[in-house]
Enzyme design. Structure first.
Site, short mmCIF file in Angstrom:
data_model
loop_
_atom_site.label_atom_id
_atom_site.label_comp_id
_atom_site.label_asym_id
_atom_site.label_seq_id
_atom_site.Cartn_x
_atom_site.Cartn_y
_atom_site.Cartn_z
NE ARG B 51 -0.54 -2.99 2.36
CZ ARG B 51 0.33 -4.00 2.44
NH1 ARG B 51 -0.15 -4.67 0.79
NH2 ARG B 51 0.15 -4.24 3.32
CB THR B 52 3.77 2.13 2.29
OG1 THR B 52 3.41 2.15 3.20
CG2 THR B 52 4.57 3.93 2.16
CB CYS B 85 -4.41 -2.99 6.40
SG CYS B 85 -2.65 -2.44 5.67
CG ASN B 86 -4.04 1.16 10.78
OD1 ASN B 86 -5.52 2.38 10.94
ND2 ASN B 86 -3.96 0.74 11.73
CB THR B 87 -1.63 2.12 4.37
OG1 THR B 87 -0.87 2.33 6.08
CG2 THR B 87 -1.12 2.60 3.76
CB ALA B 88 -5.47 -1.54 3.51
CB THR B 124 2.12 3.74 6.92
OG1 THR B 124 1.11 3.71 6.16
CG2 THR B 124 2.02 1.94 7.61
CE LYS B 163 3.94 -3.92 6.50
NZ LYS B 163 3.24 -4.76 6.48
CB CYS B 194 0.95 1.72 11.50
SG CYS B 194 1.34 0.18 10.40
#
Lengths: 230, 230
Positions: B51-52, B85-88, B124, B163, B194
């Protein structure tokens, strides 16, 4: 083809044991980044009919639901199945007959790790009564000691308590007393043959400690990752 | 219909965060026996494009794969989706458009729990850059403080380390220094935005500590169980 296999997990027996399998699988996978981990499909269905009730009290048969879940995971893309519940391995042949993909045998994997006997068995009353581990042990010339009726009742109570509230606490001491009794009868190793009991971790440092859940985790990594065994 | 809903989990971002979500969901479910737990279907696919990388560096778009996974979970019987997943969540609308079942919004759930500001954000670089939490905070009149560039780089390194090897260890101290810097700038609360950082647990006892993963767990129980809210 050397790409990793997608792992399907027949779960929910119980849910906390399935979560612990998943956690240990991630820790055991040699990965430094997300994309080096395995794809894992989990069907955690805590309403699969109780295995012990079916085997010992003639309760509803879990086999049809286990087949359905296995077929669902295969249809969703699983290329290998693992089932982190020892008692449910009484239905392993039914599941293997239902799907075209390999289904790991936790009992075989665990028994293969035992080098020292006699081995004391911590498992459900159904697993003990069916002799699942005793048979596997006999094939390897290993004596398997089962707790006496009172101690097995203690084990059964601890398993139920772990299903109700998955935190070790004083339950470790209860299992410690069962282990002491097995040790007094000559056990030199302990086989943790119930995935709820796996949640307790190692209870006695003086004995060889074999956890079937770890054996299943290792077998899963070995079978799912290319170039790491069969 | 008052029966519990089957929960689908769009997972693998990263795998350890998904396993931690599953574990916390089991602990948070008011159940005394296996069959009082929720059925949970997890697709933990660690090869969903990053994602990032997609957001900040124009890498491969994760949206198509996220849609596929959501559709697969719906087809397998999920009646509610959660994505730890926050970023997603930058792709939440794409997923919601793809399926007919509800998809929980972890960011809304987390932001709703903040009563004290300013709140320091641990997330992130992509979540911070997109302003996902800043926007949600603004709607509630809350100031959201983002670490400065050097500190954000520290956070990014800790996320990558988690990770690679999901064990807290000295990483808690690294995040502690970022928290101290945010505190010095006036933060009275910390928002862990995150799910890898959720693995660290609470790092500072003197601040209000809000973990988006817990907010998602609570929302999942509330939506999946009958008679427990919306």
């Amino acid at each position: 083809m050397n790409r990793p296999k997608t792992v399907g997990v027949i779960g929910g027996m119980g849910p906390a044991a399935t979560a612990e399998f998943f956690r240990r699988l991630i820790v055991a996978t040699p990965a430094r980044r997300d994309d080096e981990h395995l794809r894992v499909l989990i069907d955690s269905d805590p309403r699969i009919p109780g295995r012990t009730a079916a085997i010992l009290q003639g309760g509803p048969d879990p086999a049809p639901r286990l087949r359905e879940i296995a077929l669902g995971l295969e249809a969703a893309g699983a290329e290998l199945l693992a089932m982190p519940c020892n008692t449910a391995h009484a239905y392993l042949d039914v599941i293997r007959d239902a799907v075209a993909i390999p289904v790991l045998d936790m009992l075989e994997e665990a028994t293969a790790k035992i080098e020292t006997g006699p081995v004391g068995l911590l498992a459900t009353a159904a697993t003990a009564r069916l002799g699942l581990y005793q048979d596997a042990g006999r094939r390897r010339g290993l004596e398997v000691l089962v707790p006496d009726a009172d101690r097995q009742a203690d084990v059964t109570r601890v398993i139920a308590a772990l299903k109700a509230h998955p935190s070790p606490g004083p339950l470790r001491e209860e299992i410690g007393r069962v282990v002491d009794a097995l040790k007094a009868r000559g056990a030199r190793a302990i086989l943790v043959g119930c995935t709820e009991l796996s949640l307790l971790g190692r209870v006695d440092e003086s004995l060889v400690w074999i956890d079937a859940l770890d054996a299943l985790v290792e077998a899963t990594v070995r079978h799912a990752l290319p170039g790491r065994g069969t």
